[in-house]
Design an enzyme around this catalytic site. Structure first.
Site, PDB file in Angstrom:
ATOM      1  N   HIS A 473       0.785  -1.227   0.000  1.00  0.00           N
ATOM      2  CA  HIS A 473       0.000   0.000   0.000  1.00  0.00           C
ATOM      3  C   HIS A 473       0.821   1.285   0.000  1.00  0.00           C
ATOM      4  CE1 HIS A 473      -3.501   2.395   0.247  1.00  0.00           C
ATOM      5  NE2 HIS A 473      -4.228   1.618   1.015  1.00  0.00           N
ATOM      6  N   TYR A 589     -14.763   5.657   8.633  1.00  0.00           N
ATOM      7  CA  TYR A 589     -13.750   6.133   7.682  1.00  0.00           C
ATOM      8  C   TYR A 589     -14.182   5.736   6.276  1.00  0.00           C
ATOM      9  CZ  TYR A 589      -8.952   6.578   5.703  1.00  0.00           C
ATOM     10  OH  TYR A 589      -7.841   6.925   4.971  1.00  0.00           O
TER      11      TYR A 589
END
Length: 773
Positions: A473, A589
């Site tokens: 990531h 989120y």
């Protein structure tokens, strides 16, 4: 096997008459072609650097301006208002140029200066135009006259035929919001999650911060925003990703799945052949910057392309305090893992990329290889799955010299990593639930030692021909990998396709050198470190409760009839589902992007709002009328859309607070407000996987060619991670993760709540779910 193959450029023998040299013409040919390929890439990069460097102007426009100036000069017309004459006089002082030469050079210099001025004016004008984001807040489908004029101006200054990085220097910088604005938005976001006493305490902390410490930290942040290209991205990459000392497997890496219902061939080697070739074609387009920039608002507003730069030939390198991302400009090989062995596979032959059938041939050679793993080799990649410090120390101690160093360099400098998995995965009609769950977990963590989690991505091909990606990531976000993956799936199925017997099209080539087995000498001490990392990683992997499922009751087509944003619709369904699942609201989120700005990455949309909570509570109240619920739904959806747009345009909450916290750490000052904000857990973490190249898939002709999307592991120990992809008009795929160790969560239970919430909300609108578009 191929490891016995030796490509030697020359051989020699000692004879009574002296030394006899015998040159290998084939080897010299390959050396020549390799050098030619390298120089071609250098030339293309040099040419693209010039084209991108002068955009939105072009080298051709320089020639037009210079020729125009020279023509007017010869016609005894002075377009320079005397500047050419002054340049001529200055050159005359040198005394080394003739009168005619001075005239030509003067015109050339003025023309070039005029062209540079025009180029910089166009670039600055475009940057100013792209700094306007009012169009984001217009009602969907309704643009004002002013916005239409603005769009025309943007297109006028945007140049023609942009390359991937053409707009980079024209993109605006990410603005730093005012501290008071951020603090007020934060307080608004947590109001529905706190009781009166806790909110009063937080309100006091926040307002004190906004008056006292906040302005001091903000000054440093403003200074950075003027100096750095982006005030967030470098700190975000370093502190959120690279400085994390825990495992990146499950906690950070994410995955992408194959097509949901279609498997074009069940031959593992053939699927690998086509897909690897498609990935390499994409890399070739990337090297040449031929990938089109991503635009919003039709083809008007460009997004930042910086994250593409490290997609290939890149690896995350572990360190004791922080990792680094190592990127090399080119790599001519991949590394393939199969049944505990590592193989290096060359990607070029005769100066060209290997064809799909040739790559399939290489994969077949690996699959047919009967050799056994060397000591410690099989589970070596578990080092990349465990904690970072033991991996960093092991790398320094055991992989700094000899065979281990050479083999590790081959892995880390490979274009990407490939795993030929010995299991069968994918959607099965006979067992749709467990088959997709198993498929997701395999891509997320596998056996914890059969994916190299440090590579930008590991390409996984399963025994039955299904495939997927596991992606690191730190270097980029999911839309970048998604763009590659869309291209690969479409190219594999529609452009390359397969022969009737399931093999790649074309003929095998016996002249292509086979794969080379990587050699390792892993001592017992290192094997013990590997086992410890594997045990930790296995515990983490076994704790992941994953549930992937297609939602087929309705999709984007029906949601649009409710005149609601599909993303807002799904987010409110998730709020309703979570409330029914847990009996309470939580900090939520949702990932948004900030790529309207140069080097922008992500921002957080806090999806749990006062409006969404009011709507959910109304849904739980049987005394509320449908009309009231619809009204509250509309208010909540509008609030979500506003929050999303603010996040995209640089007025988010969390990245600003994060950077203020980093500054406070550099200054060695404590902020109780920031410390508390950044320690709040995200018990519901969500992300939409966007479809960016819908033109690649004609779902009217091929409705079965739908993507499964991808997912990620749970962010909180007692929370959920939810990824979803809205495919076409009639399908939404969900991926839900949590931890078995939490007594509060259950991914399958939450999945059922999501399905029911989606249906309950659409029922409010009294729309037929089977209605045709």
């Amino acid at each position: 096997m191929a490891e016995a193959h030796q490509a030697v450029a020359f051989q020699f023998t000692v004879t009574p008459d002296g030394i006899d040299l015998r040159l290998s013409h084939e080897a010299l040919k390959q050396i020549y072609l390799s050098g030619l390929h390298s120089w071609k890439k250098k030339f293309i990069r040099f040419k693209n650097g010039i084209i991108t460097g002068v955009y939105p102007a072009s080298p051709t426009s320089w020639l037009v301006v210079v020729v125009g100036v020279m023509s007017t000069t010869y016609a005894q017309v002075d377009p320079s208002l005397g500047l050419i004459a002054r340049i001529n006089q200055t050159l005359d002082t040198t005394g080394c140029l003739s009168s005619k030469t001075r005239s030509v050079v003067s015109g050339l210099l003025f023309g070039t200066g005029l062209w540079v001025t025009l180029m910089l004016t166009m670039r600055y004008s475009l940057k100013m135009l792209l700094s306007y984001h009012g169009w984001m807040f217009s009602e969907h489908g309704k643009l004002s006259k002013a916005t239409k004029v603005w769009m025309g101006m943007v297109k006028l200054f945007s140049g023609r035929k942009p390359m991937l990085y053409s707009f980079q220097t024209s993109l605006p910088r990410l603005p730093v919001p005012a501290v008071k604005d951020t603090v007020n938005r934060y307080l608004e976001s947590v109001r529905p999650l706190m009781n009166e006493e806790n909110f009063k305490r937080m309100d006091s902390l926040a307002k004190d911060f906004a008056i006292s410490l906040g302005p001091k930290l903000q000054w440093y942040l403003k200074l950075k925003s003027w100096w750095a290209t982006n005030y967030v991205s470098d700190w975000w990459e370093e502190y959120i990703y690279l400085r994390g000392r825990g495992p990146i497997m499950v906690n950070s890496n994410y995955f992408a799945m194959d097509l949901l219902y279609v498997t074009p061939t069940h031959l593992q080697a053939a699927r690998a052949g086509n897909a690897i070739h498609a990935i390499l074609l994409y890399r070739k387009k990337l090297d040449r910057e031929e990938i089109k920039p991503i635009f919003l608002l039709g083809s008007t507003v460009p997004l930042c392309s910086a994250q593409w730069e490290r997609m290939f030939n890149t690896s995350r390198i572990p360190g004791e305090e922080t990792d680094v991302i190592q990127h090399v400009k080119d790599s001519k090989h991949i590394v393939v893992y199969h049944r505990g062995r590592y193989f290096k596979v060359g990607l070029y032959h005769d100066g060209r990329l290997l064809k799909p059938r040739e790559i399939e041939q290489q994969m077949e050679r690996i699959l047919d290889d009967p050799s056994e793993p060397q000591a410690g080799e099989e589970k070596l990649a578990a080092l990349t799955a465990g904690e970072r410090v033991p991996w960093a120390r092991a790398r320094q101690t055991y992989f700094g010299r000899g065979k281990n160093k050479l083999s590790l360099e081959a892995v880390e400098k490979a274009a990407f990593f490939v795993t030929l998995d010995d299991t069968e995965q994918g959607y099965k009609k006979a067992d749709p639930v467990m088959s997709l769950d198993s498929y997701a977990k395999s891509l997320l963590h596998g056996k914890c030692y059969d994916r190299w989690f440090d590579k930008t991505f590991t390409f996984v091909v399963f025994k039955n021909g299904k495939m997927g990606l596991n992606t690191e990531h730190a270097w980029a976000d999911a839309p970048i990998v998604g763009h590659l993956w869309e291209y690969v799936l479409a190219t594999d199925c529609f452009d390359l396709s397969y022969a009737e017997d399931g093999h790649c099209k074309g003929d095998i080539n016996p002249n292509v050198p086979g794969p080379t087995r990587l050699q390792w000498e892993i001592p017992e001490e290192c094997q013990e470190v590997i086992e410890k990392s594997l045990n930790l990683a296995s515990t983490l992997a076994n704790d992941v409760d994953f549930h992937s499922f297609p939602f087929e009751d309705f999709g984007k087509g029906l949601i649009k009839k409710s005149r609601t944003s599909p993303d807002a619709f799904v987010q409110l369904a998730l709020q309703l589902a979570h409330y029914r699942d847990m009996g309470k609201f939580c900090l939520t989120y949702e990932a948004s992007m900030t790529r309207l700005f140069r080097e922008g990455r992500t921002e957080t949309v806090r999806s749990c709002t006062t409006e969404s909570c009011t709507f959910v509570q109304a849904m739980a109240d049987p005394s509320q009328t449908v009309e009231k619920k619809l009204k509250l739904f509309k208010l909540a959806a509008e609030k979500h859309q506003l929050s999303y747009r603010l996040a995209m345009t640089g007025a988010g909450i969390d990245r600003h607070l994060f950077c203020l916290y980093v500054v406070s750490k550099y200054l060695a000052v404590e902020s109780p407000f920031l410390k508390e904000v950044l320690s709040e857990p995200w018990r519901l973490s969500t992300s939409q996987t966007p479809q960016q190249q819908v033109e690649l898939f004609d779902l009217e002709k091929h409705p079965e060619y739908v993507s499964s999307g991808g997912g990620f592991g749970p962010v909180a120990d007692d929370g959920y991670g939810v990824s979803y992809i809205i495919v076409g008009e009639k399908l939404i795929n969900f991926h839900v993760s949590s931890k078995f160790s939490s007594p509060e969560t259950d991914s399958h239970r939450f999945g059922k709540h999501i399905k029911q919430a989606m249906i309950d909300i659409i029922t409010l609108f009294n729309l037929s779910r089977n209605a045709k578009k």
